[in-house]
Enzyme design. Structure first.
Site, PDB file in Angstrom:
ATOM      1  N   LYS A 107       0.817  -1.216   0.000  1.00  0.00           N
ATOM      2  CA  LYS A 107       0.000   0.000   0.000  1.00  0.00           C
ATOM      3  C   LYS A 107       0.852   1.269   0.000  1.00  0.00           C
ATOM      4  O   LYS A 107       0.364   2.339  -0.326  1.00  0.00           O
ATOM      5  CB  LYS A 107      -0.980  -0.017   1.162  1.00  0.00           C
ATOM      6  CG  LYS A 107      -2.030  -1.101   0.971  1.00  0.00           C
ATOM      7  CD  LYS A 107      -3.232  -0.937   1.851  1.00  0.00           C
ATOM      8  CE  LYS A 107      -4.327  -1.916   1.464  1.00  0.00           C
ATOM      9  NZ  LYS A 107      -3.935  -3.333   1.635  1.00  0.00           N
TER      10      LYS A 107
HETATM   11  C1  PLP Z   1      -4.515  -4.426   1.061  1.00  0.00           C
HETATM   12  C2  PLP Z   1      -3.726  -5.685   1.012  1.00  0.00           C
HETATM   13  C3  PLP Z   1      -4.046  -6.757   0.126  1.00  0.00           C
HETATM   14  C4  PLP Z   1      -5.249  -6.710  -0.768  1.00  0.00           C
HETATM   15  O1  PLP Z   1      -5.061  -5.860  -1.870  1.00  0.00           O
HETATM   16  P1  PLP Z   1      -6.303  -5.315  -2.711  1.00  0.00           P
HETATM   17  O2  PLP Z   1      -5.736  -4.341  -3.651  1.00  0.00           O
HETATM   18  O3  PLP Z   1      -7.255  -4.704  -1.720  1.00  0.00           O
HETATM   19  O4  PLP Z   1      -6.913  -6.505  -3.402  1.00  0.00           O
HETATM   20  C5  PLP Z   1      -3.220  -7.870   0.096  1.00  0.00           C
HETATM   21  N1  PLP Z   1      -2.161  -7.973   0.923  1.00  0.00           N
HETATM   22  C6  PLP Z   1      -1.817  -6.993   1.789  1.00  0.00           C
HETATM   23  C7  PLP Z   1      -0.655  -7.187   2.686  1.00  0.00           C
HETATM   24  C8  PLP Z   1      -2.580  -5.811   1.861  1.00  0.00           C
HETATM   25  O5  PLP Z   1      -2.240  -4.851   2.750  1.00  0.00           O
END
Ligand code: PLP
Length: 434
Positions: A107
């Site tokens: 993120k």
């Molecule tokens: C947010 C997140 C996901 C999921 O990703 P999306 O884009 O919401 O499908 C997977 N793994 C981690 C560690 C995350 O923080």
């Protein structure tokens, strides 16, 4: 580049407006009106280009008409200032490590890019922009870090008291300056309700410039397409059949991949790797979208029953599940399978995987076996550092995974938060006073 709302293709705004608004006036999500074709010359050069060079080239197609290339280059270079290595486990299985950013999860790419873009778009405004974010964990830490010290922007994070992990709480509450954490005496839903009410309040809207940084902002999505190109350039041979396995929750990462393929990246197929929260899998099987409640799992950043980016994927495939099924394979795995996979990956390859990446690995292996695929190159996204989800990993592997310095350092800092009731009036008063 212009952007349309998924609820009305004739509602069109500029990139700047799309990023500042976050969500369209009709409640739809913004999508690019035209998906840019990445020039052949860049595609051929991918192996030789750095991640930052690739990112800048693609970003220019989306944001270049409103920003000078100098400004955009600074945004890309500052935001994405960490490595994105592709690690090969064996001939056909590669791991794209997306956890080298400051908060140890993918993120960081979207949050840091969006923060700098928003700050640049609003730099000549006379009033400060107040960014409100309700978070249940990972998103908030990436946003806090991304927006920290960005000029002209103040960030208010709302998180449910006692309902985030200790690491997450430290990552949310140890910033000072322009980032303020509010510890809400309620649930995540209460936090979200407070934020939504603030956006509807006329008095607040008149005195503050409010914006939001949640995951539906298009500025968080687009930078996630950059690393699909980078990973492709790092795979040695044969380039025709590259599959991407994406551990998915809100489907943002997957949507970014579909965008990349529509920009011209040769993708043999996507694997949407899910935990037991499998609304998307049920949709691909039945053609009916029926959201469910979220079920708690080890890969908790993927515990989503009603993925917000489904709307975007649907728009990209003309709301046609048959078209989607040709390019996307989905599979779902439970916690026992996830634990076992962490053990297997360590045993076979001496590689430590976090629970989210483990689900991604399972998705790739399942796809290869079920579809009997030969001569493939599979790229699994490792979306978080194993130390961030160390409980499950330590238990399965029977030793303690190393905690990176940037996380250790954060754990020693002092928590600074303001307690907040769930009453909107208290929250409103806080915003007006500050
Ligand atoms: C947010 C997140 C996901 C999921 O990703 P999306 O884009 O919401 O499908 C997977 N793994 C981690 C560690 C995350 O923080």
């Amino acid at each position: 580049m212009k952007f349309y709302s998924t609820l009305n293709r004739r509602c069109i705004v500029s990139a700047r407006q799309a990023v500042i608004k976050g969500i369209a006036d009709d409640g739809g999500l913004f999508m690019p009106v035209e998906i840019p074709a990445i020039p052949k010359s860049i595609m051929q050069d991918l192996p030789a280009l750095s991640f930052l060079e690739i990112s800048f080239q693609i970003a220019q197609h989306f944001f270049g008409d409103e920003l000078s290339s100098e400004n955009l280059n600074t945004i890309v270079t500052d935001a994405l200032n960490f490595p994105v290595p592709l690690v090969s486990l064996d001939n056909g299985i590669h791991i794209l490590e997306l956890f080298h950013g400051p908060t140890l999860a993918f993120k960081d790419f979207g949050a840091r890019f969006m923060a700098r873009l928003l700050s640049c778009y609003t730099q000549n405004d006379d009033r400060e922009t107040t960014v409100l974010v309700a978070t249940s964990g990972d998103t908030g830490s990436a946003v806090a870090n991304g927006f920290y010290n960005q000029p002209g922007i103040r960030v208010i994070l709302l998180y449910p008291s006692g309902m985030v992990s200790e690491i997450q709480e430290k990552q949310l509450t140890t910033y000072s300056g322009n980032v303020q954490a509010l510890e809400v005496e309620g649930t995540f839903d209460d936090c979200q309700r407070l934020v939504k009410s603030a956006f509807l309040d006329t008095e607040l809207k008149a005195s503050k410039k409010l914006s939001s940084a949640n995951s539906i902002n298009i500025a968080r999505l687009i930078p996630q397409s950059f690393y699909y190109f980078h990973a492709f350039g790092q795979v040695k041979s044969p380039i025709e059949s590259v599959f991407y396995s994406v551990p998915s929750g809100n489907l943002g990462n997957l949507t970014a991949g579909i965008l990349a393929s529509k920009m011209g990246l040769p993708v043999a197929g996507f694997i949407a790797s899910l935990n037991v929260n499998k609304t998307f899998l049920r949709y691909l099987e039945s053609g009916n979208y029926k959201p469910g409640g979220a079920i708690a799992t080890l890969s908790n950043a993927m515990d989503v029953g009603d993925p917000s980016n489904f709307e975007r994927i649907s728009a990209l495939y003309d709301n046609d599940s048959t078209k989607m099924n040709k390019e996307i394979y989905a599979a779902s795995f439970n916690d026992d399978q996830t634990r076992e996979a962490i053990g297997e990956i360590y045993g076979k390859y001496n590689y430590i995987m976090d629970p989210h990446g483990a689900v991604g690995y399972l998705g790739l292996i399942d796809f290869i076996a079920k579809k009997n695929v030969k001569d493939y190159q599979g790229i699994v996204f490792e979306t978080a550092h194993p130390a961030k989800f160390s409980e499950a990993v330590n238990e399965e592997l029977n030793f303690k995974v190393d905690v990176p310095d940037r996380l250790k350092e954060c754990l020693t800092r002092e928590k600074k938060s303001i307690r907040m009731s769930t009453k909107f009036n208290d929250f409103k008063e806080f915003l007006l006073r500050n």
